[in-house]
Each structure stands twice: as C-alpha cells, then as structure tokens.
Design an enzyme around this catalytic site. Structure first.
Site, PDB file in Angstrom:
ATOM      1  N   GLU A   1       0.807  -1.220   0.000  1.00  0.00           N
ATOM      2  CA  GLU A   1       0.000   0.000   0.000  1.00  0.00           C
ATOM      3  C   GLU A   1       0.844   1.274   0.000  1.00  0.00           C
ATOM      4  OE1 GLU A   1      -2.583  -0.703   3.336  1.00  0.00           O
ATOM      5  OE2 GLU A   1      -4.052  -1.751   2.104  1.00  0.00           O
TER       6      GLU A   1
ATOM      7  N   GLU B   1       7.710 -21.486   7.852  1.00  0.00           N
ATOM      8  CA  GLU B   1       7.876 -20.616   9.018  1.00  0.00           C
ATOM      9  C   GLU B   1       8.923 -21.141   9.986  1.00  0.00           C
ATOM     10  OE1 GLU B   1       5.087 -21.398  12.722  1.00  0.00           O
ATOM     11  OE2 GLU B   1       3.907 -20.691  11.017  1.00  0.00           O
TER      12      GLU B   1
END
Length: 313
Positions: free
Chosen positions: A95, A126
C-alpha cells in the site's frame, strides 16, 4: 536422539507458556451463545487492543525515528514474517507505492514461503531461519536498511532468523510480537511487545494479535513517511494518481492545500505531469514547474522546506 513426539512435546510446552496461546475456560461454551452475544464479546476483546498498543508507544516511536533516519539515506523498510504476520507485512508494503509514491522496492514485505504463501499455507516455511536469511540476501541488504520481524508468538524461526541475520549484516532491526520476553524482541535492537492477552479462539492469533500488528505496522509505515516529507500536514501529497478515484483525490488534495480555483488546479497539475506536490508548490510558491521540481529535489522532497525556499526568493 530426540524422537518426533519428544520434539513436538517440547514445542507444545513452549506454546503452552505463551500468553497468545492460553486457554480461556470462561469461553469454553461460546459456541452455545446467541450470535449477537458472541459478536459483543468479540467486539469487547478488540476494544482492548489499542490500549495494549499505547503501552508500547515510546518503543514504537524510537523504532520509527531510527527507521526514518536510515531511509532518508536511501535505506529500505523490510517486513519479514510467516502466516498472518507475513501477510500483514506484505499488505502494508503493497500500500506504500499508491499512498506515498514510493518505488515498490523501498518498502518490502517478505513472507515465509514466498508469494504463494499469501493465499496458501507453505508447509515448514515458518520453521526455517535459513529461508529468512536467503530471502534477505536476495535483497542485497545494507546497513541503511531496516528489517522488522513480525510474529505474534515472538518465537517463529523465520521472523527471528530474519532479525538475527539482518543484525549481523549491520541493518537496523525491529522485533514486533505479542508476548512479553519474546525471543524476537531480544534478537532485535528495538523490541516491541504488544501483549493483547489470550485470544477468543485459543491460539487464533489472526484476531487480537493480528489487529495489534496491523495497528503498529500502520504506524511504522505512515509515520516514517511523514518524517520523510511524504505528506503536507495530513494530506497525501505524494499520492500516485493511477486511477480515476486517485486522480479525483489528487485534485481534492491540491484544493485543500491551496484553496485555488479548479482551473488553476488543472493548469498546475498539467504542468507537473499530474504530480500533486510540485503542483501545490507552483501555486503556493508562485514558481514554475521546473523551479518547483528543483526546489523539491534540494529539500529532499519536503514540501514545507521547498515552500520556505520559494518564498525566500
């Protein structure tokens, strides 16, 4: 040799010690409540998050100031996380170009498992600190860069590994977690631990912990960009007008900043190829577009400084 079950037993013990994983017996029959009552409980849970964030504001501010100092020298802001935490980092990074007209490589979101992990779980990613190191090496990390490891538990190997690797390379490091005394905060120069407490659904850290991480990431990117001169007051003067809505917003921003007529705004934007910041400077500073561009370059993009320079002539 440690058996697989013994390994899981150790991990289970670690998780059981985390506030974010704690079981709440008072909610054990929540599935039997009316929908509106569940929503009311959930809303009350969410309302506690800003208070937890507020407790960390001095640490957040210190991390932002250190980040902005490095980014002013050409450094990058890199988020690294797995699962929800990684997705929030990628979201925040994605963004920045339309909001602040930054190059896509200036704010980067790394998620364990790569882009595929945005929509699909990538098994084992992860758990790999080595994967985080490889992902950072792929960026050509420098000492002017900032790496923010994000992990609700504060123990995720990918996030901790990213911070440890970045720190060894001389980059600034920030660790954002939702448990006190986390390995992530300990590994980073700036540890931010927003302790939101146990979740409504046991261990579902996309809830309060995810909300807390989103709030802090909003602060890190937004305030850093304010410090870098990407705004004028609370106006997004570096907005990239890439669609009709943003083009209309650009004109509104120039209007709010200058009070100029529609015709004057159109002329200014036409002269500056639609760029809001130089358009404002041509109007308020009464300079032409090339002069506006030069003054902004000389002021490192800070509109207030460029305006002061224009008015001094």
């Amino acid at each position: 040799m440690t058996s697989t079950s013994d390994g899981f037993g150790e991990l289970r013990a670690q998780l059981a010690s985390l506030t974010t994983e704690a079981f709440r017996p008072e909610l054990a029959e929540i599935d039997r409540l009316p929908t509106e009552e569940i929503a009311r409980i959930m809303n009350g849970e969410d309302a506690s998050v800003p208070t937890a964030v507020a407790a960390q504001l001095p640490r957040i501010a210190a991390a932002i100031d250190a980040t902005a100092e490095r980014m002013a020298r050409g450094g990058r802001l890199v988020y690294a996380g797995a699962g929800t935490a990684g997705r929030l980092g990628v979201l925040d990074a994605s963004e920045c170009p339309p909001t602040f007209n930054t190059d896509p490589g200036v704010v980067v979101g790394l998620i364990a498992g790569g882009p595929e992990a945005m929509v699909t779980a990538v098994e084992g990613a992860e758990d790999s600190a080595a994967l985080a190191a490889a992902d950072l090496d792929g960026l050509g990390l420098t000492a002017d860069d900032t790496v923010v490891g994000v992990s609700a538990s504060g123990r995720t190997p990918y996030a901790v590994g990213a911070v440890e690797h970045a720190r060894a390379r001389g980059a600034l490091t920030v660790g954002l977690s939702c448990n006190a005394g986390s390995a992530l905060a300990a590994a980073a120069e700036h540890g931010i631990e927003v302790v939101v407490g146990p979740e409504l659904l046991t261990g579902s850290t996309r809830l309060k912990a995810g909300t807390a991480q989103k709030l802090v990431l909003n602060m890190i990117s937004t305030i850093t960009m304010i410090r870098l001169g990407k705004t004028y007051g609370n106006l997004m003067v570096d907005v990239r007008a890439s669609n009709d809505k943003l083009r209309a917003r650009s004109r509104h921003i120039v209007s709010l900043a200058t009070g100029a007529s529609d015709d004057e705004i159109e002329r200014a934007l036409a002269a500056t190829d639609g760029e809001v910041k130089p358009a404002i400077l041509t109007i308020l500073g009464r300079v032409d577009a090339p002069t506006a561009a030069r003054l902004l370059t000389e002021s490192n993009g800070h509109l207030r400084a460029a305006l002061a320079a224009a008015r001094a002539h």
